[in-house]
Structure formats: C-alpha cells, structure tokens
Design an enzyme around this catalytic site. Structure first.
Site, short mmCIF file in Angstrom:
data_model
loop_
_atom_site.label_atom_id
_atom_site.label_comp_id
_atom_site.label_asym_id
_atom_site.label_seq_id
_atom_site.Cartn_x
_atom_site.Cartn_y
_atom_site.Cartn_z
N ARG A 59 45.92 41.50 33.91
CA ARG A 59 46.84 40.75 34.95
C ARG A 59 46.44 39.31 34.85
O ARG A 59 47.41 38.53 35.11
CB ARG A 59 46.75 41.24 36.28
CG ARG A 59 47.31 42.56 36.16
CD ARG A 59 47.41 42.97 37.79
NE ARG A 59 46.27 43.31 38.51
CZ ARG A 59 45.56 44.33 38.40
NH1 ARG A 59 45.92 45.46 37.73
NH2 ARG A 59 44.18 44.37 38.94
N GLU A 96 30.70 48.40 41.69
CA GLU A 96 30.12 49.43 43.03
C GLU A 96 29.50 50.78 42.27
O GLU A 96 28.47 50.93 42.65
CB GLU A 96 31.43 49.70 43.85
CG GLU A 96 30.88 50.17 45.01
CD GLU A 96 32.11 50.43 45.99
OE1 GLU A 96 33.32 50.07 45.58
OE2 GLU A 96 31.81 50.98 47.09
P1 AMP Z 1 35.96 41.26 41.23
O1 AMP Z 1 35.23 41.31 39.93
O2 AMP Z 1 35.55 42.35 42.28
O3 AMP Z 1 36.25 39.90 41.68
O4 AMP Z 1 37.52 42.22 40.83
C1 AMP Z 1 38.47 41.41 40.01
C2 AMP Z 1 39.34 41.96 39.33
O5 AMP Z 1 39.66 43.31 39.87
C3 AMP Z 1 40.55 41.40 39.10
O6 AMP Z 1 40.90 41.34 37.71
C4 AMP Z 1 41.74 42.32 39.95
O7 AMP Z 1 42.79 42.24 39.33
C5 AMP Z 1 41.06 43.53 40.08
N1 AMP Z 1 40.86 43.95 41.51
C6 AMP Z 1 40.04 44.14 42.31
N2 AMP Z 1 40.03 44.37 43.74
C7 AMP Z 1 41.55 44.48 43.74
C8 AMP Z 1 42.57 44.76 44.55
N3 AMP Z 1 42.25 45.13 45.76
N4 AMP Z 1 43.71 44.82 44.32
C9 AMP Z 1 44.34 44.44 43.29
N5 AMP Z 1 43.35 44.29 42.23
C10 AMP Z 1 42.07 44.23 42.37
#
Ligand code: AMP
Length: 174
Positions: A59, A96
């Site tokens: 995305r 996680e």
């Molecule tokens: P993080 O590494 O935990 O910051 O996760 C970021 C990545 O996971 C991004 O590429 C987001 O598109 C996806 N992502 C994580 N949580 C969500 C959520 N609640 N809704 C949509 N996409 C998420």
C-alpha cells in the site's frame, strides 16, 4: 482540506480476530481525497530537497509514486522477500507472531541521496524502522517519513523518534 478520516473504513477482526483493519479502498476511489493527500504531503516536503521517495509494498506503493511525481523525485520500491530480481539487501523484523522481511536493490539509492519514506499506515513502526535501516545501509539519508494514517494508541511514533515523522490522520482508539 478534505476530512479523510470518515472515508477510511474500519473492518473489525481482519486479518485476524481483535485487529481493526483500516481499509483505504474507499479513499482510492475518491479522486478528490487522493489529490488532497498527495498535495498535502508534497507541500510538506517541497523544500526538503527530496531525491527519492521509497514506498513499502504494497500500500505504500499507492502513495509514494504520486508524491515522487509531485516532488520531481524518483521512486524506490521496498519489497517483500523473493520479488526483486537484482542484487539486494534484506532486513527482518519481529511481528506479534513470527517475523517479516523486506528487501531493496543495492543500486536503488546512491550514497548521500535524500530519501522520503512512505507507507499507508503507522502501527507499531517495525516495518518502517526496517525500511529506514535498509536505505541507511545503502548510504541514503532519511529526509522524512510520511504516512497517511497513524494508529496513535500504538508506539510507532516513539520507535521512529530519530526521524521527522508526518501523518495526515490519527486514530487514538480502536
Ligand atoms: P507496523 O510495522 O506495525 O507499523 O505495521 C505497518 C504495516 O502493517 C503497514 O504496511 C500497514 O499497511 C499494515 N497495518 C498494520 N496494522 C494495520 C491496520 N490496523 N489496518 C491496516 N493496515 C495495517
């Protein structure tokens, strides 16, 4: 300025129970909202001498090229493992449950180039930290980190505190 928060759809229990997925597909079909997002982010980085905009698969790739075009910069794809054909470097980071890996071509960034990092959403920050480290390993300078959405009840921003982080809309609860 368009209020984009109401255009983002919450999908409970996707991809697994307990997660509220922020679905951006209603934004993608709204040309005025997409233009507003690209214009606002481009304006914030217009005077930052951005050479390259790096987007994280998948995305991040929707927004990064829009910004690259507006900033007169190139686009660098950061990809999931096994997709890039040429010489590459990888970074793994903890989730996680289990780990994730992302990769970038070794010739995607030249030493000293100023790179704007882009993804759709900041959650824990693990993905973006790994992406920034990949670019820095190639000698790139992180000129900024931009997301459309921030889940501000998670510690993503703190994890990225050595960078200049911009988000357009914040959600402080699920
Ligand atoms: P993080 O590494 O935990 O910051 O996760 C970021 C990545 O996971 C991004 O590429 C987001 O598109 C996806 N992502 C994580 N949580 C969500 C959520 N609640 N809704 C949509 N996409 C998420």
């Amino acid at each position: 300025m368009i209020d984009i928060a109401p255009i983002i759809r919450d999908v409970p229990d996707f991809p697994k129970e307990g997660i509220v997925f922020k679905d951006i597909t209603p934004l993608l079909t709204n040309p005025a909202a997409m233009k507003d997002i690209a214009d606002r982010l481009a304006e914030l980085f217009a005077d930052k001498q951005i050479d390259l905009v790096a987007g994280i698969e998948a995305r991040g790739w929707i927004f990064a090229p829009l910004l690259a075009e507006r900033l007169g910069a190139g686009f660098v794809p950061i990809r999931k493992p096994g997709k890039l054909p040429y010489k590459k470097i990888s970074r793994s980071y903890g989730l996680e449950y289990g780990t994730n890996t992302i990769e970038v071509h070794t010739d995607a960034v030249q030493a000293g180039q100023r790179v704007l990092m882009v993804d759709d959403l900041l959650a824990t920050g693990g993905t973006m930290v790994a992406a920034c480290e990949l670019i820095e390993e190639l000698g790139g300078q992180i000129a900024g980190v931009a997301f459309v959405i921030e889940l501000s009840f998670l510690p993503g921003r703190a994890k990225l505190d050595k960078y200049d982080v911009t988000t357009l809309v914040q959600f402080d609860g699920e």
